[in-house]
Scaffold this active site. Structure first.
Site, PDB file in Angstrom:
ATOM      1  CG  LEU A 104      61.306 -55.965  -5.022  1.00  0.00           C
ATOM      2  CD1 LEU A 104      62.373 -55.857  -3.938  1.00  0.00           C
ATOM      3  CD2 LEU A 104      61.945 -55.904  -6.396  1.00  0.00           C
ATOM      4  CG  ASP A 105      58.837 -62.038  -8.505  1.00  0.00           C
ATOM      5  OD1 ASP A 105      57.750 -61.455  -8.665  1.00  0.00           O
ATOM      6  OD2 ASP A 105      59.519 -62.478  -9.454  1.00  0.00           O
ATOM      7  NE  ARG A 106      56.915 -65.879   0.906  1.00  0.00           N
ATOM      8  CZ  ARG A 106      55.979 -66.092   1.806  1.00  0.00           C
ATOM      9  NH1 ARG A 106      54.706 -65.916   1.480  1.00  0.00           N
ATOM     10  NH2 ARG A 106      56.275 -66.504   3.021  1.00  0.00           N
ATOM     11  CB  THR A 108      63.351 -60.798  -5.484  1.00  0.00           C
ATOM     12  OG1 THR A 108      63.251 -61.805  -6.489  1.00  0.00           O
ATOM     13  CG2 THR A 108      64.418 -59.789  -5.871  1.00  0.00           C
TER      14      THR A 108
END
Length: 287
Positions: A104-106, A108
């Site tokens: 997951l992107d940071r 998110t």
């Protein structure tokens, strides 16, 4: 237990809930009715909240702004935190094995699954590469305005590695990659929309760029929202539902965790989105 879908819509515009089954009183519900608050985001030993664990899998909730794995910031990351959790729990000597099979992107937060064996990691990675319904990720987002199109949406995206940003591109452009998502509006209030985004492909910043392209950037998205920015404590993008096939048993499993109780999530009643089935005897949703 099935996670099958009945026809028709509920008041939220989502599919009606499947029939509930009896809940064993000695089994905890794997659904978190809300994500933990900032001071509750880790367990007593400092590890992230664990939704499920067996000999092969570890499913946990990643808080906002925690990297999925170690990066140049040096900040605590999920992979390291969970390895530390395993070392302490099982009194391991040396480092515990834990496979990172997706990210997951940071900015998110939400549900992530990790593999506790190399065999489980290889099988999960294969299912992710194959696509289809073997590994499904569904996000909730709060957007500024309402998307001008719903259903299956498709764009081509290109990434600028130097700025770590993504833009729309013609399909003929070198390096452009197809991005597909299933988007539906769950609710709307005060100029904001609660949106469900099921990723068909997994491109960098996919949900953020596609929603911006549909005229409804995500609340708190300082990178992409531009003049439609609505400020919030965190990016209002949350991986709330993860469906996978267990790499060893073959069980179909569903895990959920609802977003934190902070603006803009508090503008909406998200609890009914998770209140669709009760857990099977093993403590997860088995399809």
């Amino acid at each position: 237990m099935t996670d099958g879908e009945n026809s028709g819509k509920n008041k939220f515009g989502a599919d009606k809930a499947p029939t509930k089954v009896k809940l064993r009183l000695d089994v905890k519900d794997v659904v978190s009715k809300r994500a933990p608050k900032d001071d509750e985001r880790t367990a007593d030993d400092g590890a992230p909240v664990i939704l499920f664990e067996d000999n092969h899998l570890l499913v946990a909730v990643k808080p906002h702004n925690v990297p999925s794995q170690a990066d140049s910031s040096g900040d605590p990351d999920m992979l390291t935190l969970l390895k530390d959790y395993l070392v302490k729990k099982y009194d391991k000597k040396g480092e515990a094995y834990l496979g990172l099979v997706h990210r997951l992107d940071r900015p998110t937060g939400g549900v992530m699954v990790f593999a506790k064996t190399s065999k489980a990691a290889a099988r999960l990675c294969e299912k992710i590469r194959d696509g289809g319904d073997e590994f499904e990720k569904t996000y909730l987002a709060v957007t500024s305005g309402r998307p001008n199109r719903t259903g299956r949406v498709e764009h081509y995206l290109v990434k600028d590695e130097q700025t770590n940003s993504v833009a729309l591109a013609p399909s003929t452009l070198d390096g452009a990659k197809k991005a597909q998502s299933d988007i539906s509006v769950v609710d709307g209030k005060n100029g904001l929309s609660l949106v469900s985004v099921k990723l068909i492909t997994g491109r960098t910043h996919q949900a953020r760029v596609q929603l911006k392209a549909l005229g409804a950037p995500i609340v708190g998205d300082y990178r992409y929202a531009k003049d439609k920015l609505v400020k919030s404590p965190h990016l209002a993008l949350w991986a709330y539902r993860l469906v996978l096939t267990h790499p060893v048993s073959g069980d179909r499993m569903t895990f959920m965790a609802l977003p934190p109780q902070e603006f803009p999530w508090t503008e909406f009643d998200t609890a009914p989105l998770a209140d669709i089935v009760r857990p099977a005897p093993h403590g997860y949703y088995k399809n």
